[in-house]
Design a protein around this motif. Structure first.
Motif, short mmCIF file in Angstrom:
data_model
loop_
_atom_site.label_atom_id
_atom_site.label_comp_id
_atom_site.label_asym_id
_atom_site.label_seq_id
_atom_site.Cartn_x
_atom_site.Cartn_y
_atom_site.Cartn_z
N HIS A 1 -0.71 -2.67 -12.79
CA HIS A 1 -1.45 -2.66 -11.53
C HIS A 1 -2.78 -1.91 -11.63
O HIS A 1 -3.69 -2.16 -10.84
N LYS B 1 0.83 -1.21 0.00
CA LYS B 1 0.00 0.00 0.00
C LYS B 1 0.86 1.25 0.00
O LYS B 1 0.59 2.21 -0.73
N TRP C 1 2.42 1.61 -3.35
CA TRP C 1 1.40 2.03 -4.31
C TRP C 1 1.01 3.49 -4.13
O TRP C 1 0.83 4.22 -5.09
N PHE D 1 -5.67 -2.16 -6.27
CA PHE D 1 -4.91 -0.99 -6.70
C PHE D 1 -5.84 0.11 -7.20
O PHE D 1 -5.64 1.29 -6.92
#
Length: 356
Positions: free
Chosen positions: A75, A45, A48, A81
């Motif tokens: 992603h 996370k 991302w 995502f």
């Protein structure tokens, strides 16, 4: 025979021990696996989020000139995502304005994130629905307005609060129609949000102020007074004045503060007429409103409050008002007079020292 029974008992105990040991090992393994899974999820996370924030920054600064990376493209097809991307876009859009918001909106459209927003909006979980409402609101998904409007009646406060805010963002003052029949309280924070989303001065015909001021929901009355004050709706002065005698002390205080903003030639007399009929907190509000009016005609009234008022807090406020209006000489005379009671002189000295 005894040896046989002893062997059986030992065998059974050994089985129990092994069973317990296996259970402990399984539970330990499950905890470790779950912890590792949580760690990986959190690590992913964070990575991302950094990747998404970088993509958003590039879009804002360079518009369409910077292509997305292969990693991002791959992603962006994954559900987890995409939900995080939607969350970050909504968060980013709240922080920016103008062209930056337009670029964020473009990313939302290009990645087709309206599907995720609608999916969240149609969830059965209140926190997910609330997030969905925030998403369709931030991304101006007007085709979801009917669905959002139905959530005004949702039992969960986090849902109907977001729906209320969304209606005002989408429709402006006409989005406040839910106040006509609202029976749940508007929190102070929710009132601030709603007021903050309203920018243009409304036409008096667009807002049923008189209906809301008569509402049995006290928070609706208070909110309406704040609305009148923010946009200085002078035509409702008389209706606001009538609320000086409302059963709610909070409503009375807000009425005083609103009258201060709507001040006209009759406000001084209206305050004076109502003053003696009010509880102490409302009297304090009236004194403060009078003080901020910068009207020197209040001199005698403030002086009488300082000398004759039994409530110390009101005496203090009256002394501060005299100082604010420039009557320092009067206060100095009182502070030095031997004929004035000691407690009044102490109050005046305190105000003079505090203001120096």
């Amino acid at each position: 025979m005894g040896t046989f029974h002893l062997n059986v008992v030992i065998h059974d105990l050994l089985l129990i021990f092994l069973s317990v040991l296996i259970m402990i090992l399984l539970m330990t393994g499950a905890v470790l696996f779950y912890g590792f899974y949580q760690y990986r999820a959190l690590k992913n996370k964070r990575e991302w989020e950094s990747l998404i924030d970088s993509r958003v920054s590039d879009a804002i600064v360079f518009s369409e000139e910077v292509p997305e990376s292969e990693f991002f493209h791959t992603h962006s097809q994954e559900g987890s995502f995409r939900n995080l991307l939607l969350e970050r876009l909504v968060s980013s859009k709240k922080k920016f304005s103008g062209m930056a918001q337009e670029e964020i909106q473009r990313l939302f459209i290009n990645y087709g994130l309206y599907k995720e927003a609608v999916q969240n909006l149609n969830s059965t979980k209140p926190y997910v629905i609330a997030g969905g409402i925030q998403e369709v609101t931030a991304m101006k998904m007007t085709d979801s307005l009917d669905k959002v409007q139905k959530y005004l009646q949702h039992p969960a406060s986090q849902v109907y609060n977001e729906a209320q805010y969304a209606m005002v963002v989408f429709k402006g003052f006409t989005g406040l129609d839910f106040l006509d029949t609202l029976d749940t309280p508007l929190s102070d924070w929710q009132q601030l949000r709603l007021l903050g989303s309203l920018q243009k001065v409304p036409d008096d015909r667009d807002v049923p102020v008189e209906l809301w001021l008569k509402s049995s929901n006290l928070s609706v009355v208070v909110f309406t007074l704040k609305l009148i004050k923010k946009f200085q709706l002078l035509t409702f002065y008389d209706q606001v004045k009538d609320l000086l005698y409302h059963t709610s002390e909070k409503v009375r205080i807000n009425a005083v503060q609103t009258m201060q903003v709507l001040e006209n030639d009759h406000t001084m007399d209206d305050f004076m007429d109502a003053y003696s009929l009010q509880p102490v907190k409302v009297q304090l509000a009236i004194l403060r409103a009078m003080k901020h009016s910068n009207d020197k005609r209040y001199h005698d009234f403030f002086k009488s409050q300082l000398n004759d008022q039994p409530v110390i807090a009101l005496k203090m406020e009256a002394a501060q008002a005299l100082f604010a209006l420039g009557f320092c000489e009067t206060l100095n005379e009182i502070a030095q007079s031997d004929t004035v009671p000691e407690h009044i002189r102490e109050i005046v000295k305190h105000v003079l020292q505090d203001k120096i």
